[in-house]
Motif scaffolding. Structure first.
Motif, PDB file in Angstrom:
ATOM      1  N   VAL A 116       0.817  -1.219   0.000  1.00 14.11           N
ATOM      2  CA  VAL A 116       0.000   0.000   0.000  1.00 14.11           C
ATOM      3  C   VAL A 116       0.849   1.266   0.000  1.00 14.11           C
ATOM      4  O   VAL A 116       0.686   2.128  -0.885  1.00 14.11           O
ATOM      5  CB  VAL A 116      -0.992  -0.015   1.183  1.00 14.11           C
ATOM      6  CG1 VAL A 116      -1.631   1.360   1.357  1.00 14.11           C
ATOM      7  CG2 VAL A 116      -2.064  -1.070   0.945  1.00 14.11           C
ATOM      8  N   PRO A 117       1.783   1.467   0.944  1.00 15.80           N
ATOM      9  CA  PRO A 117       2.579   2.701   0.892  1.00 15.80           C
ATOM     10  C   PRO A 117       3.465   2.804  -0.340  1.00 15.80           C
ATOM     11  O   PRO A 117       3.635   3.897  -0.901  1.00 15.80           O
ATOM     12  CB  PRO A 117       3.428   2.634   2.169  1.00 15.80           C
ATOM     13  CG  PRO A 117       3.395   1.221   2.604  1.00 15.80           C
ATOM     14  CD  PRO A 117       2.103   0.661   2.144  1.00 15.80           C
ATOM     15  N   ILE A 120       1.219   3.916  -3.189  1.00 24.48           N
ATOM     16  CA  ILE A 120       0.799   5.320  -3.066  1.00 24.48           C
ATOM     17  C   ILE A 120       1.927   6.258  -3.484  1.00 24.48           C
ATOM     18  O   ILE A 120       1.723   7.189  -4.272  1.00 24.48           O
ATOM     19  CB  ILE A 120       0.349   5.606  -1.622  1.00 24.48           C
ATOM     20  CG1 ILE A 120      -0.930   4.839  -1.297  1.00 24.48           C
ATOM     21  CG2 ILE A 120       0.129   7.111  -1.417  1.00 24.48           C
ATOM     22  CD1 ILE A 120      -1.358   4.944   0.145  1.00 24.48           C
ATOM     23  N   LEU A 121       3.121   6.015  -2.971  1.00 22.05           N
ATOM     24  CA  LEU A 121       4.254   6.883  -3.286  1.00 22.05           C
ATOM     25  C   LEU A 121       4.613   6.810  -4.761  1.00 22.05           C
ATOM     26  O   LEU A 121       4.754   7.845  -5.442  1.00 22.05           O
ATOM     27  CB  LEU A 121       5.459   6.501  -2.426  1.00 22.05           C
ATOM     28  CG  LEU A 121       5.325   6.766  -0.922  1.00 22.05           C
ATOM     29  CD1 LEU A 121       6.526   6.203  -0.173  1.00 22.05           C
ATOM     30  CD2 LEU A 121       5.184   8.268  -0.653  1.00 22.05           C
ATOM     31  N   SER A 199       1.301  -4.915  -5.455  1.00 24.68           N
ATOM     32  CA  SER A 199       1.840  -3.587  -5.753  1.00 24.68           C
ATOM     33  C   SER A 199       1.572  -3.200  -7.204  1.00 24.68           C
ATOM     34  O   SER A 199       1.305  -2.032  -7.507  1.00 24.68           O
ATOM     35  CB  SER A 199       3.343  -3.556  -5.478  1.00 24.68           C
ATOM     36  OG  SER A 199       3.612  -3.767  -4.115  1.00 24.68           O
ATOM     37  N   VAL A 242      -6.147   8.210  -3.128  1.00 25.06           N
ATOM     38  CA  VAL A 242      -6.042   7.004  -2.310  1.00 25.06           C
ATOM     39  C   VAL A 242      -7.397   6.575  -1.737  1.00 25.06           C
ATOM     40  O   VAL A 242      -7.592   5.394  -1.450  1.00 25.06           O
ATOM     41  CB  VAL A 242      -5.027   7.236  -1.172  1.00 25.06           C
ATOM     42  CG1 VAL A 242      -5.130   6.180  -0.094  1.00 25.06           C
ATOM     43  CG2 VAL A 242      -3.619   7.251  -1.745  1.00 25.06           C
TER      44      VAL A 242
END
Length: 319
Positions: A116-117, A120-121, A199, A242
């Motif tokens: 998830v992070p 997002i990045l 991912s 998001v």
């Protein structure tokens, strides 16, 4: 339609789906060629004097009853929390599932926490850049992450990092309460294998959503006001891009469980996926039916909760 009414309607749909899944799983196993009693008895089933033993086994397993009766008995037992015993090992189905759950839960949870992070990045920054080597690399790697088979990727990681470099174990599972370091070392390769797939999906989604956000008028206004890039990208664009991911992650849990079956088989984690696979091969009816139904309940509940949470955090959807 207000949120409460929609929640009740969706709950009713979930119950219908669960009933249909229970019927499909029950029928699919019984339409599969092979006799569970013969498989349970093993090589002795071919002996001339084994007919009486096979008949007794079928009675004990309830296979002498009509399908509709077998289904009613099983469903009634499930509703009372009685999952029965494994025909293969004689162990309680509840015990088998509970013992197999930790590796699967850890595998999926760690894959989500990592993916998830990263998504997002990478997705937000690639959308901000628009063109250049970084957006192209993000698009390429996310596409490859979705396309690469988990079995092939897992085997490659084992060959490179376990066999050639000897950095991580090639398989097995260690409980975090027994050996935290050993747990992390054993989970690195399986989690990496599953995270590549997740991912890839999430990054493509975030990239598409963030690209649309950057085209909105309020983003142009933020640029004209001279707001810092970091604030525009991560405080405004990322937050709006998001929000829909809440639902996407909930939906992808089902795909992760399917992927976990293959990953667990490659790395020998001994989780729920591996239990389900071995039970299907052994025609262990009660274990397969219970595991599939409980997995379906978990997937539907996660998707249901994710949808409700999304509507709570985004009032525009709740209207």
């Amino acid at each position: 339609m207000n949120l409460a009414r929609r929640a009740l309607l969706e709950a009713g749909k979930l119950l219908v789906v669960l009933w249909l899944v229970s019927v499909l799983v029950f029928l699919a196993l019984r339409l599969t060629p092979g006799d569970p009693a013969v498989l349970l008895l093993g090589p002795q089933a071919g002996r001339p004097d084994a007919a009486e033993t096979l008949a007794q086994l079928r009675i004990e397993m309830g296979l002498d009853q009509p399908w509709i009766v077998q289904y009613g008995i099983w469903l009634g037992a499930m509703l009372t929390g009685d999952f029965g015993e494994s025909a293969r090992s004689g162990v309680s189905v509840t015990t088998l599932i509970v013992d197999a759950l930790p590796p699967t839960l850890w595998l999926i949870a760690l894959a989500v926490v990592i993916s998830v992070p990263v998504s997002i990045l990478a997705g937000t920054w690639a959308a901000y850049r628009g063109r250049g080597w970084f957006p192209n690399m993000v698009r390429f790697t996310s596409t490859m992450g979705v396309a690469i088979p988990a079995v092939w990727l897992g085997l490659v990681l084992i060959i490179v990092f376990a066999v050639n470099l000897s950095w991580f174990p090639s398989g097995g599972y260690v409980a975090p309460t027994e050996d935290p370091v050993g747990f992390l070392r054993h989970m690195v390769l399986p989690v990496a294998t599953l995270s590549v797939f997740l991912s890839g999906i999430l990054t493509r989604f975030v990239f598409a959503e963030a690209t649309d956000v950057f085209r909105q008028d309020y983003m142009r206004t933020a640029l004209a006001m001279g707001l810092p890039t970091r604030r525009r990208v991560f405080a405004y664009a990322a937050r709006n891009a998001v929000l829909p991911m809440i639902t996407i992650v909930g939906v992808q849990i089902g795909a992760l469980i399917g992927g976990a079956v293959l990953v667990e088989a490659v790395f020998g984690l001994g989780g729920l996926g591996q239990l389900l696979l071995s039970s299907v091969l052994n025609r262990d009816y009660l274990v397969v039916q219970s595991a599939v139904l409980l997995t379906t309940v978990a997937v539907l509940l996660i998707g249901y909760v994710a949808d409700i949470v999304y509507r709570l955090v985004d009032p525009r959807i709740a209207r």
